[in-house]
Motif scaffolding. Structure first.
Motif, mmCIF file in Angstrom:
data_model
loop_
_atom_site.group_PDB
_atom_site.id
_atom_site.type_symbol
_atom_site.label_atom_id
_atom_site.label_comp_id
_atom_site.label_asym_id
_atom_site.label_seq_id
_atom_site.Cartn_x
_atom_site.Cartn_y
_atom_site.Cartn_z
ATOM 1 N N ASP A 22 0.808 -1.226 0.000
ATOM 2 C CA ASP A 22 0.000 0.000 0.000
ATOM 3 C C ASP A 22 0.836 1.268 0.000
ATOM 4 O O ASP A 22 0.297 2.368 -0.095
ATOM 5 C CB ASP A 22 -0.968 -0.003 1.187
ATOM 6 N N LYS A 60 2.461 2.566 2.434
ATOM 7 C CA LYS A 60 2.632 3.145 3.772
ATOM 8 C C LYS A 60 3.116 2.078 4.751
ATOM 9 O O LYS A 60 4.246 2.134 5.220
ATOM 10 C CB LYS A 60 1.314 3.751 4.250
ATOM 11 N N THR A 61 2.244 1.103 5.051
ATOM 12 C CA THR A 61 2.647 0.052 5.997
ATOM 13 C C THR A 61 3.506 -1.006 5.313
ATOM 14 O O THR A 61 4.403 -1.566 5.933
ATOM 15 C CB THR A 61 1.416 -0.621 6.636
ATOM 16 N N VAL A 62 3.203 -1.307 4.041
ATOM 17 C CA VAL A 62 4.002 -2.271 3.279
ATOM 18 C C VAL A 62 4.513 -1.561 2.029
ATOM 19 O O VAL A 62 3.727 -1.139 1.182
ATOM 20 C CB VAL A 62 3.168 -3.517 2.890
ATOM 21 N N THR A 63 5.829 -1.422 1.923
ATOM 22 C CA THR A 63 6.438 -0.747 0.776
ATOM 23 C C THR A 63 7.129 -1.773 -0.123
ATOM 24 O O THR A 63 7.238 -2.946 0.221
ATOM 25 C CB THR A 63 7.475 0.291 1.250
ATOM 26 N N ASP A 119 9.935 -3.465 1.670
ATOM 27 C CA ASP A 119 9.483 -4.542 2.558
ATOM 28 C C ASP A 119 9.237 -5.821 1.772
ATOM 29 O O ASP A 119 9.611 -6.917 2.207
ATOM 30 C CB ASP A 119 8.183 -4.143 3.283
ATOM 31 N N LYS A 124 2.603 -7.333 8.910
ATOM 32 C CA LYS A 124 2.991 -5.939 8.703
ATOM 33 C C LYS A 124 1.810 -5.107 8.201
ATOM 34 O O LYS A 124 1.614 -3.971 8.617
ATOM 35 C CB LYS A 124 4.147 -5.892 7.708
ATOM 36 N N ARG A 125 1.016 -5.670 7.303
ATOM 37 C CA ARG A 125 -0.094 -4.931 6.678
ATOM 38 C C ARG A 125 -1.263 -4.750 7.646
ATOM 39 O O ARG A 125 -1.882 -3.699 7.706
ATOM 40 C CB ARG A 125 -0.552 -5.696 5.425
ATOM 41 N N LYS A 184 -1.653 -4.800 11.250
ATOM 42 C CA LYS A 184 -1.100 -4.775 12.601
ATOM 43 C C LYS A 184 -2.226 -4.952 13.625
ATOM 44 O O LYS A 184 -3.326 -4.458 13.438
ATOM 45 C CB LYS A 184 -0.382 -3.454 12.858
#
Length: 167
Positions: free
Chosen positions: A41, A43-46, A49, A80-81, A83
């Motif tokens: 997304d 933000k949380t998962v780049t 990552d 990670k995505r 939390k």
């Protein structure tokens, strides 16, 4: 739910790889799956990552991952995505994101038929020598359509053509 994820895995594994059997996926297609399915997304998962998780789950000197390794990667990315959710719940949400997705081909260049282009590329409207380069269906004949094929057999062909060598 895992069987639907496996079908998605196979569709992305063979995307752009003509020699792939769909049992192993490379990093490029793994990143594409994560991006197209909404797992990545920004933000949380780049993308970083995703690359790190891919490197972590693959074998030491391998370039691809199997479906089992893919499931491990999805567990890590799910944590990670999503939390705060349990590992199983996060994995289930990841699989829901993947459900029924195919590799997207956005941004692919399409042939244009704007203005005079369609008129210029319609082989049925060609005349003269250009018409001879195509068969009735509009398919090009290749070299046979571009050159007069001559018979160059025989002794000293050029002299015979010019009339200097009469026997």
């Amino acid at each position: 739910m895992a069987s639907e994820a496996e079908r998605t895995f196979q569709r992305f594994a063979v995307f752009g790889e003509s020699s792939s059997s769909g049992t192993e996926m490379n990093n490029k297609n793994f990143s594409k799956l994560c991006k197209d399915c909404g797992i990545m997304d920004g933000k949380t998962v780049t993308s970083t990552d995703v690359d790190i998780v891919f490197s972590k789950v693959k074998a030491k000197n391998a370039r691809t991952i199997t479906f089992q390794q893919f499931q491990e990667a999805m567990k890590e990315l799910g944590q990670k995505r999503f939390k705060g959710k349990s590992p199983d719940e996060a994995l289930e949400n990841i699989y829901k994101l993947m459900e029924g997705k195919d590799p997207a081909t956005t941004g692919v260049t399409k042939a244009t038929t704007v203005g005079g282009v369609s008129r210029l590329t319609d082989t049925s409207k060609y005349t003269g020598t250009h018409k001879e380069r195509f068969d009735e269906s509009g398919k090009g004949k290749g070299i046979a359509g571009r050159e007069d094929v001559t018979d160059n057999s025989g002794y000293n062909f050029q002299m015979t053509v010019q009339g200097a060598c009469k026997t």
